[in-house]
Design a protein around this motif. Structure first.
Motif, mmCIF file in Angstrom:
data_model
loop_
_atom_site.group_PDB
_atom_site.id
_atom_site.type_symbol
_atom_site.label_atom_id
_atom_site.label_comp_id
_atom_site.label_asym_id
_atom_site.label_seq_id
_atom_site.Cartn_x
_atom_site.Cartn_y
_atom_site.Cartn_z
ATOM 1 N N VAL A 152 0.847 -1.194 0.000
ATOM 2 C CA VAL A 152 0.000 0.000 0.000
ATOM 3 C C VAL A 152 0.880 1.240 0.000
ATOM 4 O O VAL A 152 1.768 1.385 0.850
ATOM 5 N N ASP A 153 0.638 2.130 -0.966
ATOM 6 C CA ASP A 153 1.269 3.450 -0.989
ATOM 7 C C ASP A 153 0.237 4.477 -0.546
ATOM 8 O O ASP A 153 -0.924 4.432 -0.978
ATOM 9 N N VAL A 154 0.640 5.416 0.298
ATOM 10 C CA VAL A 154 -0.275 6.415 0.837
ATOM 11 C C VAL A 154 0.339 7.798 0.656
ATOM 12 O O VAL A 154 1.553 7.980 0.803
ATOM 13 N N SER A 155 -0.505 8.774 0.310
ATOM 14 C CA SER A 155 -0.045 10.147 0.125
ATOM 15 C C SER A 155 -1.207 11.094 0.389
ATOM 16 O O SER A 155 -2.375 10.685 0.423
ATOM 17 N N GLU A 156 -0.889 12.370 0.580
ATOM 18 C CA GLU A 156 -1.938 13.366 0.780
ATOM 19 C C GLU A 156 -2.736 13.540 -0.504
ATOM 20 O O GLU A 156 -2.181 13.565 -1.602
ATOM 21 N N GLY A 157 -4.046 13.656 -0.364
ATOM 22 C CA GLY A 157 -4.903 13.853 -1.517
ATOM 23 C C GLY A 157 -4.870 15.288 -2.016
ATOM 24 O O GLY A 157 -4.339 16.192 -1.356
ATOM 25 N N ALA A 158 -5.453 15.497 -3.194
ATOM 26 C CA ALA A 158 -5.484 16.840 -3.773
ATOM 27 C C ALA A 158 -6.352 17.777 -2.947
ATOM 28 O O ALA A 158 -6.032 18.955 -2.777
ATOM 29 N N ALA A 159 -7.456 17.262 -2.425
ATOM 30 C CA ALA A 159 -8.330 18.079 -1.581
ATOM 31 C C ALA A 159 -7.817 18.054 -0.147
ATOM 32 O O ALA A 159 -7.350 17.016 0.332
ATOM 33 N N PRO A 160 -7.877 19.185 0.558
ATOM 34 C CA PRO A 160 -7.401 19.215 1.950
ATOM 35 C C PRO A 160 -8.114 18.177 2.810
ATOM 36 O O PRO A 160 -9.331 17.996 2.725
ATOM 37 N N GLY A 161 -7.332 17.477 3.622
ATOM 38 C CA GLY A 161 -7.896 16.500 4.536
ATOM 39 C C GLY A 161 -8.129 15.127 3.946
ATOM 40 O O GLY A 161 -8.562 14.217 4.658
ATOM 41 N N THR A 162 -7.857 14.941 2.648
ATOM 42 C CA THR A 162 -8.067 13.641 2.024
ATOM 43 C C THR A 162 -6.753 12.871 1.933
ATOM 44 O O THR A 162 -5.664 13.446 1.990
ATOM 45 N N VAL A 163 -6.880 11.560 1.774
ATOM 46 C CA VAL A 163 -5.725 10.667 1.705
ATOM 47 C C VAL A 163 -5.895 9.770 0.483
ATOM 48 O O VAL A 163 -6.933 9.121 0.316
ATOM 49 N N ASP A 164 -4.883 9.740 -0.383
ATOM 50 C CA ASP A 164 -4.894 8.872 -1.562
ATOM 51 C C ASP A 164 -4.145 7.582 -1.250
ATOM 52 O O ASP A 164 -3.015 7.617 -0.739
ATOM 53 N N LEU A 165 -4.783 6.456 -1.577
ATOM 54 C CA LEU A 165 -4.173 5.150 -1.343
ATOM 55 C C LEU A 165 -4.186 4.345 -2.633
ATOM 56 O O LEU A 165 -5.128 4.419 -3.419
ATOM 57 N N GLU A 166 -3.133 3.578 -2.840
ATOM 58 C CA GLU A 166 -3.004 2.750 -4.040
ATOM 59 C C GLU A 166 -2.265 1.476 -3.669
ATOM 60 O O GLU A 166 -1.326 1.506 -2.870
ATOM 61 N N TRP A 167 -2.688 0.346 -4.253
ATOM 62 C CA TRP A 167 -2.033 -0.919 -3.934
ATOM 63 C C TRP A 167 -2.120 -1.873 -5.120
ATOM 64 O O TRP A 167 -2.956 -1.724 -6.005
ATOM 65 N N ASN A 168 -1.240 -2.859 -5.112
ATOM 66 C CA ASN A 168 -1.156 -3.855 -6.184
ATOM 67 C C ASN A 168 -1.933 -5.110 -5.819
ATOM 68 O O ASN A 168 -2.316 -5.326 -4.663
ATOM 69 N N SER A 169 -2.144 -5.959 -6.810
ATOM 70 C CA SER A 169 -2.761 -7.263 -6.593
ATOM 71 C C SER A 169 -1.682 -8.303 -6.312
ATOM 72 O O SER A 169 -0.579 -8.228 -6.859
ATOM 73 N N PRO A 170 -1.971 -9.315 -5.479
ATOM 74 C CA PRO A 170 -1.014 -10.413 -5.299
ATOM 75 C C PRO A 170 -0.761 -11.185 -6.590
ATOM 76 O O PRO A 170 0.240 -11.877 -6.719
ATOM 77 N N TYR A 171 -1.684 -11.058 -7.549
ATOM 78 C CA TYR A 171 -1.611 -11.827 -8.789
ATOM 79 C C TYR A 171 -1.261 -10.931 -9.975
ATOM 80 O O TYR A 171 -1.597 -11.230 -11.112
ATOM 81 N N ALA A 172 -0.550 -9.836 -9.685
ATOM 82 C CA ALA A 172 -0.215 -8.865 -10.730
ATOM 83 C C ALA A 172 0.641 -9.483 -11.828
ATOM 84 O O ALA A 172 0.503 -9.125 -13.003
ATOM 85 N N LEU A 173 1.541 -10.408 -11.491
ATOM 86 C CA LEU A 173 2.425 -11.002 -12.490
ATOM 87 C C LEU A 173 1.889 -12.314 -13.047
ATOM 88 O O LEU A 173 2.229 -12.695 -14.164
ATOM 89 N N SER A 174 1.061 -13.001 -12.290
ATOM 90 C CA SER A 174 0.504 -14.262 -12.793
ATOM 91 C C SER A 174 -0.697 -14.023 -13.694
ATOM 92 O O SER A 174 -1.066 -14.891 -14.488
ATOM 93 N N GLY A 175 -1.330 -12.841 -13.569
ATOM 94 C CA GLY A 175 -2.483 -12.529 -14.403
ATOM 95 C C GLY A 175 -3.766 -13.183 -13.951
ATOM 96 O O GLY A 175 -4.779 -13.117 -14.643
ATOM 97 N N GLU A 176 -3.751 -13.797 -12.772
ATOM 98 C CA GLU A 176 -4.951 -14.450 -12.271
ATOM 99 C C GLU A 176 -5.742 -13.491 -11.382
ATOM 100 O O GLU A 176 -5.312 -12.385 -11.095
ATOM 101 N N ALA A 177 -6.907 -13.930 -10.970
ATOM 102 C CA ALA A 177 -7.740 -13.147 -10.067
ATOM 103 C C ALA A 177 -7.969 -13.945 -8.795
ATOM 104 O O ALA A 177 -8.067 -15.166 -8.824
ATOM 105 N N ALA A 178 -8.021 -13.238 -7.675
ATOM 106 C CA ALA A 178 -8.173 -13.924 -6.397
ATOM 107 C C ALA A 178 -9.617 -14.331 -6.146
ATOM 108 O O ALA A 178 -9.881 -15.332 -5.504
ATOM 109 N N GLY A 179 -10.553 -13.541 -6.638
ATOM 110 C CA GLY A 179 -11.952 -13.836 -6.388
ATOM 111 C C GLY A 179 -12.514 -13.097 -5.204
ATOM 112 O O GLY A 179 -13.712 -12.860 -5.127
ATOM 113 N N GLY A 180 -11.654 -12.699 -4.257
ATOM 114 C CA GLY A 180 -12.114 -11.936 -3.107
ATOM 115 C C GLY A 180 -11.859 -10.458 -3.312
ATOM 116 O O GLY A 180 -10.884 -10.071 -3.957
#
Length: 292
Positions: A152-180
């Motif tokens: 998880v990467d976290v940074s301040e959002g563009a709007a005051p008081g907001t937080v932007d979060l971004e994360w990868n999938s465990p299956y990013a390189l296998s190309g599969e989907a977890a289902g959950g």
């Protein structure tokens, strides 16, 4: 008087037939005496990654080895990559079984050492091979599919008081989907428990979210969970935190609150400046807040 007994003609094989029979016998002996051919072995089934701690360790898990016939487990070997499939070092990490209290314990996971890797800095992706032995023959499996830790990467959002979060999938390189789905959580500083923030659909590209926690939330600490493809285990990300800077100068500090006749009189320390227009007072209840 002639002898009535007849003599059968003897058979003397030709030299070339002797060579043919000798060659066939040698081939049979060679095939029956050679070491058995190793059967194709499935790779270790990597299931999930969790336990990303403050030191940067992470734990990779897999299904325990299940022998077929007289197979004996030798070792698993794990190699580590980044999210672009670039190797993080050239070494294969060897994980063998252990003898504990006289019992053979087969490995079901590996704790990634923090002196080599830091799971708090980036996502780490793993592949594994498995080696077994049967009747003197060593089998080496194919390489497993990639499985990555959630970062998880976290940074301040563009709007005051907001937080932007971004994360990868465990299956990013296998190309599969977890289902959950991805479950985003924020640490409750009052209860020290994880509160639900949002649920995002599963996808091999991961997900992103903008949180608006409000002024009553002081600890901006987040993590992401996701059910693994087997429907039993769970991926858990690193713990990401953010210290949000103050916009517009210093922040008033509440000094004390006087309560009388059911009313609360709030006092704060702040030296007004020419640009000070006024104050917003918030009442905090749990994780919620409201201006009063």
């Amino acid at each position: 008087m002639q002898n009535s007994m007849t003599t059968q003609p003897s058979f003397t094989p030709q030299p070339y037939l002797i060579r043919v029979f000798a060659g066939m016998l040698l081939a049979w002996v060679t095939l029956t005496q050679r070491a058995p051919v190793a059967a194709q072995l499935p790779p270790p089934n990597l299931t999930h990654v969790n336990n990303v701690n403050a030191a940067g360790n992470a734990t990779l898990h897999w299904d325990v080895f299940s022998p077929v016939g007289e197979e004996e487990f030798l070792q698993n070997e794990i190699k580590v990559f980044d999210l672009q499939a670039n190797p993080l070092g050239n070494q294969w990490h060897i994980i063998t079984s252990e003898i504990i209290n006289g019992n053979l314990i087969l490995p079901t996971g590996w704790v990634m050492p923090s002196f080599l890797y830091d799971a708090n800095q980036l996502a780490h992706c793993y592949v594994g091979i498995q080696k077994t032995e049967e009747n003197g023959a060593v089998s080496v499996s194919d390489m497993s599919d990639f499985l990555c830790s959630i970062h998880v990467d976290v940074s301040e959002g563009a709007a005051p008081g907001t937080v932007d979060l971004e994360w990868n999938s465990p299956y990013a390189l296998s190309g599969e989907a977890a289902g959950g789905p991805f479950i985003l959580e924020r640490l409750n500083e009052s209860t020290a428990e994880w509160d639900w923030v949002a649920e995002m659909p599963d996808g091999v590209f991961g997900a992103s979210y903008t949180d608006n926690p409000g002024p009553c939330v002081q600890a901006l600490v987040y993590r992401v969970r996701q059910m693994a493809f087997n429907g039993e285990d769970e991926h858990v990300s690193n713990v990401a935190n953010l210290v949000v800077g103050t916009v517009g100068g210093e922040t008033p500090v509440v000094s004390h609150v006087d309560v009388a006749n059911g009313l609360a009189h709030v006092h704060w320390d702040f030296e007004p400046a020419e640009e000070t227009l006024g104050y917003m007072i918030y009442k905090c209840l749990g994780n919620g807040s409201g201006a009063i």
